[in-house]
Design a protein around this motif. Structure first.
Motif, mmCIF file in Angstrom:
data_model
loop_
_atom_site.group_PDB
_atom_site.id
_atom_site.type_symbol
_atom_site.label_atom_id
_atom_site.label_comp_id
_atom_site.label_asym_id
_atom_site.label_seq_id
_atom_site.Cartn_x
_atom_site.Cartn_y
_atom_site.Cartn_z
ATOM 1 N N UNK A 296 -35.173 31.571 -8.028
ATOM 2 C CA UNK A 296 -33.610 32.194 -7.370
ATOM 3 C C UNK A 296 -33.628 32.163 -5.941
ATOM 4 N N UNK A 297 -32.607 31.753 -5.626
ATOM 5 C CA UNK A 297 -32.183 31.813 -4.061
ATOM 6 C C UNK A 297 -30.652 32.380 -4.215
ATOM 7 N N UNK A 298 -30.611 33.246 -3.295
ATOM 8 C CA UNK A 298 -29.367 34.088 -3.315
ATOM 9 C C UNK A 298 -28.898 34.250 -1.684
ATOM 10 N N UNK A 299 -27.701 34.900 -1.556
ATOM 11 C CA UNK A 299 -26.959 35.119 -0.265
ATOM 12 C C UNK A 299 -27.727 36.083 0.275
ATOM 13 N N UNK A 300 -27.815 36.031 1.900
ATOM 14 C CA UNK A 300 -28.796 37.189 2.485
ATOM 15 C C UNK A 300 -27.901 38.288 2.573
ATOM 16 N N UNK A 301 -26.806 38.691 2.132
ATOM 17 C CA UNK A 301 -25.736 39.742 2.564
ATOM 18 C C UNK A 301 -26.379 41.127 2.233
ATOM 19 N N UNK A 302 -27.576 41.266 1.249
ATOM 20 C CA UNK A 302 -28.001 42.398 0.948
ATOM 21 C C UNK A 302 -29.373 42.471 1.279
ATOM 22 N N UNK A 303 -29.962 41.375 2.101
ATOM 23 C CA UNK A 303 -31.289 41.520 2.381
ATOM 24 C C UNK A 303 -32.490 41.500 1.496
ATOM 25 N N UNK A 304 -32.125 40.813 0.253
ATOM 26 C CA UNK A 304 -33.076 41.105 -0.898
ATOM 27 C C UNK A 304 -33.952 39.840 -1.250
ATOM 28 N N UNK A 305 -33.832 38.730 -0.584
ATOM 29 C CA UNK A 305 -34.507 37.540 -0.864
ATOM 30 C C UNK A 305 -35.999 37.527 -1.226
ATOM 31 N N UNK A 306 -36.528 38.218 -0.149
ATOM 32 C CA UNK A 306 -38.195 38.325 -0.445
ATOM 33 C C UNK A 306 -38.382 39.327 -1.307
ATOM 34 N N UNK A 307 -37.638 40.471 -1.439
ATOM 35 C CA UNK A 307 -38.039 41.687 -2.299
ATOM 36 C C UNK A 307 -37.753 40.874 -3.588
ATOM 37 N N UNK A 308 -36.794 40.468 -4.023
ATOM 38 C CA UNK A 308 -36.795 39.657 -5.404
ATOM 39 C C UNK A 308 -38.116 38.786 -5.690
ATOM 40 N N UNK A 309 -38.703 38.185 -4.656
ATOM 41 C CA UNK A 309 -39.721 37.311 -4.864
ATOM 42 C C UNK A 309 -41.070 38.496 -5.130
ATOM 43 N N UNK A 310 -41.102 39.552 -4.170
ATOM 44 C CA UNK A 310 -42.247 40.547 -4.497
ATOM 45 C C UNK A 310 -41.882 41.246 -5.923
ATOM 46 N N UNK A 311 -40.807 41.497 -6.633
ATOM 47 C CA UNK A 311 -40.303 41.856 -7.871
ATOM 48 C C UNK A 311 -41.038 40.868 -9.052
ATOM 49 N N UNK A 342 -38.163 40.428 -18.506
ATOM 50 C CA UNK A 342 -38.245 41.529 -17.552
ATOM 51 C C UNK A 342 -37.490 41.143 -16.448
ATOM 52 N N UNK A 343 -37.617 39.929 -15.839
ATOM 53 C CA UNK A 343 -36.856 39.500 -14.702
ATOM 54 C C UNK A 343 -35.395 38.836 -14.654
ATOM 55 N N UNK A 344 -35.034 38.379 -15.872
ATOM 56 C CA UNK A 344 -33.910 37.735 -16.004
ATOM 57 C C UNK A 344 -32.723 38.451 -15.764
ATOM 58 N N UNK A 345 -32.503 39.720 -15.991
ATOM 59 C CA UNK A 345 -31.370 40.429 -15.803
ATOM 60 C C UNK A 345 -31.220 40.757 -14.380
ATOM 61 N N UNK A 346 -32.471 41.413 -13.676
ATOM 62 C CA UNK A 346 -32.403 41.694 -12.450
ATOM 63 C C UNK A 346 -31.758 40.509 -11.631
ATOM 64 N N UNK A 347 -32.505 39.243 -11.906
ATOM 65 C CA UNK A 347 -32.447 38.127 -11.076
ATOM 66 C C UNK A 347 -30.471 37.598 -11.296
ATOM 67 N N UNK A 348 -30.173 37.867 -12.338
ATOM 68 C CA UNK A 348 -28.667 37.330 -12.745
ATOM 69 C C UNK A 348 -27.610 38.539 -11.870
ATOM 70 N N UNK A 349 -28.290 39.636 -11.958
ATOM 71 C CA UNK A 349 -27.286 40.712 -11.524
ATOM 72 C C UNK A 349 -27.246 40.806 -9.864
ATOM 73 N N UNK A 350 -28.456 40.448 -9.250
ATOM 74 C CA UNK A 350 -28.498 40.351 -8.106
ATOM 75 C C UNK A 350 -27.900 39.338 -7.442
ATOM 76 N N UNK A 351 -28.080 38.081 -8.200
ATOM 77 C CA UNK A 351 -27.207 36.772 -7.838
ATOM 78 C C UNK A 351 -25.408 37.041 -7.772
ATOM 79 N N UNK A 352 -25.093 37.748 -8.807
ATOM 80 C CA UNK A 352 -23.880 37.970 -8.969
ATOM 81 C C UNK A 352 -23.299 38.877 -8.210
ATOM 82 N N UNK A 353 -23.922 39.857 -7.857
ATOM 83 C CA UNK A 353 -23.589 40.959 -6.843
ATOM 84 C C UNK A 353 -23.556 40.577 -5.414
#
Length: 409
Positions: A296-311, A342-353
């Motif tokens: 997953x690659x998302x917009x950095x607007x929420x600063x969550x890119x690396x944190x998503x990888x850690x999750x 486990x990771x699917x919903x969080x990934x889609x939710x963060x990308x959409x948000x």
């Protein structure tokens, strides 16, 4: 392929922060696991860059559990307050529409900023000390999946078998394509400019996100009178700005920065990265999994890119280790489906948000401006809702993997 010369339980392609953290988490939980990391660059305890990363509270708990945090704590700057403004570049005043205090628990900030040239070497040192194997500089040229495992041929000619291959090889992942996994998403006509500045006045641990019509301009505190800048602009304008001389670039920075920190000076290199949202249609295949930017690659607007990888790393490590403990095949699709679910919903939710936030704030349409101003004002007056938002940003969901709760696998 010809005869396999070596075998590991888990092979990880990609030795960035996510890949090395995953390797460390696996070895800490089960030292008997043989884990190899394969990367085109040498893996040592000095590799890093001059950018900085936002580490959410859940990721910090994981780094504490893995023994990494003491090595980076002295260079970690807590984010004690977050201020959000919404204005035009020409506006003389930028009213504060939303303010978050940074604690998710008493004495526990929701995030810290850590320089990458501190964070990555610390993770690498612990992973190497834990006994992971490295194949570097090298890369997976091709792999074939069978009932008993995957056979990998490396660019060096080495042939390796693994019960599970994990791709942490970035947004343009070759292995994802070789596994036949497609992606969905789109490019933004935006690029993210990243740099570091020093400033005359102290930041007091305060982060600011100025929402401007071209995109967000984030000021993130570092140790000392320094801040990391993540600055979104239209791609053509970003390229122009990065090409300016230092003096002209500092003038453009000052126009967006505001007067709160006094005189601004560049304190690092600057670069621009094209922005997009890209999500893998599947996170797993037989004996294969994706993690980090490969997933997953998302917009950095929420600063969550690396944190998503850690999750991803925390969830995948827990999935693999617990399956192995009860005698299951760690590369079987039945086991890996647990990680995917486990990771699917969080990934889609963060990308959409993040996509929605970028579309909502990166414009100057009057009715939209009015709606978001009213919305931010309402959120600022609802402490309960603000606490929900801050815990989500910190990654502290009830269903989080054990490492993100600070617990051992």
């Amino acid at each position: 392929m010809s005869t396999v010369s070596d075998h590991v339980d888990v092979a990880i392609a990609g030795a960035g922060s996510v890949g090395m953290t995953l390797a460390l988490a696996l070895k800490r939980a089960d030292p008997r696991l043989s884990v190899a990391v394969i990367d085109p660059k040498p893996v040592d305890a000095t590799r890093g860059d001059d950018r900085a990363s936002a580490i959410a509270a859940a990721a910090r708990r994981m780094l504490v559990r893995l023994g990494v945090w003491p090595d980076v704590a002295a260079d970690a700057q807590s984010i004690d307050e977050m201020i959000i403004t919404d204005s035009r570049l020409r506006d003389a005043v930028r009213p504060v529409f939303l303010r978050f205090l940074g604690d998710v628990e008493p004495g526990e900030p929701y995030a810290h900023m850590i320089p990458n040239d501190v964070l990555f070497p610390a993770i690498a040192r612990h992973a190497l000390d834990a006994g992971i194997r490295t194949f570097t500089p090298d890369s997976v040229r091709i792999f074939e999946t069978g009932d008993a495992g995957s056979e990998l041929r490396l660019a060096s000619g080495t042939r390796l078998s693994a019960a599970l291959l994990i791709a942490c090889d970035g947004k343009t992942s070759r292995l994802r394509g070789l596994a036949g996994i497609r992606t969905v998403g789109h490019a933004y006509d935006q690029s993210g400019i990243v740099t570091t500045v020093s400033h005359e006045l102290p930041h007091q641990g305060c982060a600011i996100e100025h929402f401007l019509p071209a995109g967000p301009f984030a000021v993130l505190p570092l140790k000392g009178n320094r801040s990391s800048i993540v600055w979104t602009e239209r791609t053509a304008e970003a390229n122009r700005l990065v090409g300016l001389d230092d003096f002209s670039f500092e003038i453009e920075l000052a126009r967006r920065f505001g007067p709160d920190w006094g005189e601004i000076r560049l304190a690092g290199s600057r670069s621009a990265y094209p922005l997009s949202v890209q999500i893998a249609r599947d996170l797993v295949a037989p004996r294969f999994a994706l993690a980090g930017d490969a997933a997953h690659a998302i917009h950095p607007i929420a600063g969550q890119g690396l944190n998503m990888g850690f999750r991803d790393a925390a969830a995948l490590a827990e999935t693999v280790v617990e399956a192995r403990r009860i005698g299951l095949d760690i590369g079987s699709l039945d086991v890996l489906e647990r990680y995917q679910s486990w990771r699917r919903f969080d990934t889609l939710e963060m990308a959409a948000t993040t996509d929605l936030l970028n579309r909502l704030f990166s414009n100057d349409v009057a009715p939209v401006r009015l709606a978001r101003t009213v919305g931010l004002g309402l959120v600022d007056r609802l402490p309960g809702l603000k606490r929900v938002f801050i815990r989500e940003a910190a990654g502290l969901a009830a269903s989080s993997p054990k490492l993100l709760r600070g617990e051992a696998i």
